[in-house]
Design an enzyme around this catalytic site. Sequence first.
Site, PDB file in Angstrom:
ATOM      1  N   CYS A   1       0.824  -1.235   0.000  1.00 33.53           N
ATOM      2  CA  CYS A   1       0.000   0.000   0.000  1.00 33.53           C
ATOM      3  C   CYS A   1       0.846   1.267   0.000  1.00 33.53           C
ATOM      4  CB  CYS A   1      -0.936   0.004   1.202  1.00 33.53           C
ATOM      5  SG  CYS A   1      -1.740  -1.565   1.480  1.00 33.53           S
TER       6      CYS A   1
ATOM      7  N   CYS B   1     -13.580   0.079   7.939  1.00 35.10           N
ATOM      8  CA  CYS B   1     -12.725  -0.437   6.850  1.00 35.10           C
ATOM      9  C   CYS B   1     -12.698   0.514   5.662  1.00 35.10           C
ATOM     10  CB  CYS B   1     -13.265  -1.765   6.333  1.00 35.10           C
ATOM     11  SG  CYS B   1     -13.517  -3.022   7.589  1.00 35.10           S
TER      12      CYS B   1
ATOM     13  N   LYS C   1     -10.268   5.600   4.230  1.00 39.74           N
ATOM     14  CA  LYS C   1     -11.592   5.151   4.667  1.00 39.74           C
ATOM     15  C   LYS C   1     -12.681   5.555   3.682  1.00 39.74           C
ATOM     16  CE  LYS C   1     -15.079   3.686   6.434  1.00 39.74           C
ATOM     17  NZ  LYS C   1     -15.523   3.565   5.077  1.00 39.74           N
TER      18      LYS C   1
ATOM     19  N   HIS D   1      -9.058   3.473  -1.318  1.00 40.72           N
ATOM     20  CA  HIS D   1      -7.702   2.936  -1.183  1.00 40.72           C
ATOM     21  C   HIS D   1      -7.330   2.074  -2.386  1.00 40.72           C
ATOM     22  CE1 HIS D   1      -4.042   1.494   0.412  1.00 40.72           C
ATOM     23  NE2 HIS D   1      -4.489   0.489   1.151  1.00 40.72           N
TER      24      HIS D   1
HETATM   25  C1  COA Z   1     -15.486  -4.138   4.267  1.00 43.71           C
HETATM   26  C2  COA Z   1     -15.570  -5.096   3.112  1.00 43.71           C
HETATM   27  C3  COA Z   1     -15.395  -6.536   3.613  1.00 43.71           C
HETATM   28  C4  COA Z   1     -16.961  -4.946   2.463  1.00 43.71           C
HETATM   29  O1  COA Z   1     -17.036  -5.829   1.360  1.00 43.71           O
HETATM   30  P1  COA Z   1     -18.455  -6.435   0.880  1.00 43.71           P
HETATM   31  O2  COA Z   1     -19.236  -6.878   2.083  1.00 43.71           O
HETATM   32  O3  COA Z   1     -18.180  -7.459  -0.170  1.00 43.71           O
HETATM   33  O4  COA Z   1     -19.163  -5.197   0.275  1.00 43.71           O
HETATM   34  P2  COA Z   1     -19.717  -4.998  -1.203  1.00 43.71           P
HETATM   35  O5  COA Z   1     -18.571  -4.721  -2.120  1.00 43.71           O
HETATM   36  O6  COA Z   1     -20.632  -6.135  -1.536  1.00 43.71           O
HETATM   37  O7  COA Z   1     -20.567  -3.676  -1.053  1.00 43.71           O
HETATM   38  C5  COA Z   1     -21.817  -3.656  -0.351  1.00 43.71           C
HETATM   39  C6  COA Z   1     -22.154  -2.205  -0.054  1.00 43.71           C
HETATM   40  O8  COA Z   1     -21.283  -1.718   0.980  1.00 43.71           O
HETATM   41  C7  COA Z   1     -20.529  -0.601   0.486  1.00 43.71           C
HETATM   42  N1  COA Z   1     -19.169  -0.766   1.003  1.00 43.71           N
HETATM   43  C8  COA Z   1     -18.272  -1.717   0.689  1.00 43.71           C
HETATM   44  N2  COA Z   1     -17.145  -1.552   1.403  1.00 43.71           N
HETATM   45  C9  COA Z   1     -17.333  -0.450   2.173  1.00 43.71           C
HETATM   46  C10 COA Z   1     -16.543   0.210   3.103  1.00 43.71           C
HETATM   47  N3  COA Z   1     -15.304  -0.218   3.384  1.00 43.71           N
HETATM   48  N4  COA Z   1     -17.046   1.299   3.726  1.00 43.71           N
HETATM   49  C11 COA Z   1     -18.305   1.726   3.433  1.00 43.71           C
HETATM   50  N5  COA Z   1     -19.116   1.132   2.555  1.00 43.71           N
HETATM   51  C12 COA Z   1     -18.637   0.046   1.927  1.00 43.71           C
HETATM   52  C13 COA Z   1     -20.594  -0.702  -1.018  1.00 43.71           C
HETATM   53  O9  COA Z   1     -20.455   0.560  -1.638  1.00 43.71           O
HETATM   54  C14 COA Z   1     -21.983  -1.268  -1.241  1.00 43.71           C
HETATM   55  O10 COA Z   1     -22.927  -0.214  -1.095  1.00 43.71           O
HETATM   56  P3  COA Z   1     -24.273  -0.202  -1.960  1.00 43.71           P
HETATM   57  O11 COA Z   1     -25.020  -1.442  -1.574  1.00 43.71           O
HETATM   58  O12 COA Z   1     -24.937   1.071  -1.533  1.00 43.71           O
HETATM   59  O13 COA Z   1     -23.827  -0.220  -3.381  1.00 43.71           O
HETATM   60  C15 COA Z   1     -14.485  -4.756   2.038  1.00 43.71           C
HETATM   61  O14 COA Z   1     -14.685  -3.432   1.575  1.00 43.71           O
HETATM   62  C16 COA Z   1     -13.080  -4.882   2.604  1.00 43.71           C
HETATM   63  O15 COA Z   1     -12.576  -5.982   2.800  1.00 43.71           O
HETATM   64  N6  COA Z   1     -12.381  -3.762   2.861  1.00 43.71           N
HETATM   65  C17 COA Z   1     -10.996  -3.775   3.334  1.00 43.71           C
HETATM   66  C18 COA Z   1     -10.046  -3.757   2.162  1.00 43.71           C
HETATM   67  C19 COA Z   1      -8.623  -4.010   2.602  1.00 43.71           C
HETATM   68  O16 COA Z   1      -8.346  -4.901   3.374  1.00 43.71           O
HETATM   69  N7  COA Z   1      -7.694  -3.213   2.108  1.00 43.71           N
HETATM   70  C20 COA Z   1      -6.297  -3.335   2.489  1.00 43.71           C
HETATM   71  C21 COA Z   1      -6.021  -2.532   3.691  1.00 43.71           C
HETATM   72  S1  COA Z   1      -4.400  -2.832   4.338  1.00 43.71           S
END
Ligand code: COA
Length: 384
Positions: free
Chosen positions: A83, A206, A328, A332
Amino acid sequence: MREAWVVGAASNRYGKLAESAREAATRVSLAAIRDAGLEPKAIQHTFVANCFGLTERQAHLGPLLNNGLGIPEVPSVTLESACSSSSAALHEAYVHVAGGFADAALVVGVERLGHLDTMSATGYFAYAADYPFETRNGATFPGLYATLAHAYQAKYPTRPEMFGAIAVKNHANAAHNPHAHFQKEISLETYLASPVVASPLRLYDCCPFSDGAAAVVVAAREAVRSPVTEPLVIRASARAGAVTALQDRGDLTGLPSSRLAAAQAFRQAKLEPKGIDFFEVHDCFTIAEALALEDLGVFPRGTAARESEEGSTARDGKVPVNPSGGLKAKGHPVSATGAGQVVEIFEQVNGRARGREVPRTGTALAHNVGATGGSCSVHIFGRR
Ligand SMILES: CC(C)(COP(=O)(O)OP(=O)(O)OC[C@H]1O[C@@H](n2cnc3c(N)ncnc32)[C@H](O)[C@@H]1OP(=O)(O)O)[C@@H](O)C(=O)NCCC(=O)NCCS
């Protein structure tokens, strides 16, 4: 060593990209070069940050970018530092320009993973942890940062509302950022009602999976005699590393590489944390923003989450943090994130951050972490 400036910057809107990483990188690079008032032929080296090009069946992005810019003979290197890839690229550009190896260099970070589902993207990201000890045993980044959050909560009295305040503040800032993935505010109630992803982290703790590209042009002051933008003077460019696997670290309530890079950067800039007007820090999860502010020495240990709840890190607070919306809410796109932080600082200094301005822009700090801190960059910028 001579002075090096950031003289142009550009970003696309983070989210899902319709075009390929190569096309997005070329488009934002041209925009950044034009922003600097330069022609592509003025660029003497390009540094391209990209981690997951192989998911698009495309490695070695650097020369392809240069082909698109019409400068195929110019040297390029494609860098990966998880990252923190594009802040690592910025460090290389700084070394080249300040050291006299190039008068102007381009840094572009790009990531595209929107064609993958959450499970696949989580799997690819986890390759940036220690594979035999962490990834192969089921660790993911939400899980690893949840471990850091547990350690913090065990040592310091915290409430979910303190971490919620970080998410609410960053969403409020991103609502005014045209580059942001999420341009919507959330309430504390929405945060508290959101599902748990990896206890204690909820959905709104997240960062999302984002595609995106961001580019900056670094030049020697001699190369841009009459800059068309207000340049950022690079006052410090520091990087550090640390033991990667969490089980090999003694203390999990901070990231050792953040502390080392910060100490180096403050030494180079001859500044202390209180001399910085605003911060862009690596908040891949809300706990990461709290840890960053403590590792940077902005707040004493165990107090950053409470300070956030008290409004200290708001745009009009005593220490504005992540006016862009941070990882956030701005999003990212891994390899673009570090360059994107610099785009935000450039826009603040050049009066382009409409609706999300911070009150003072004399000095700014960008903090960008690779994975759980195996690598970290800290850059400090000032004005002429
Ligand atoms: C949090 C997380 C698990 C959600 O994934 P998910 O449950 O598959 O979510 P989806 O992609 O199906 O999205 C579902 C809804 O939530 C929203 N959403 C997804 N991730 C989000 C987040 N992090 N914050 C806010 N909203 C989020 C989407 O926009 C979508 O909204 P909508 O229904 O209005 O269109 C995923 O975003 C994640 O793993 N994030 C961390 C990424 C990471 O690890 N990065 C590296 C960092 S070191």
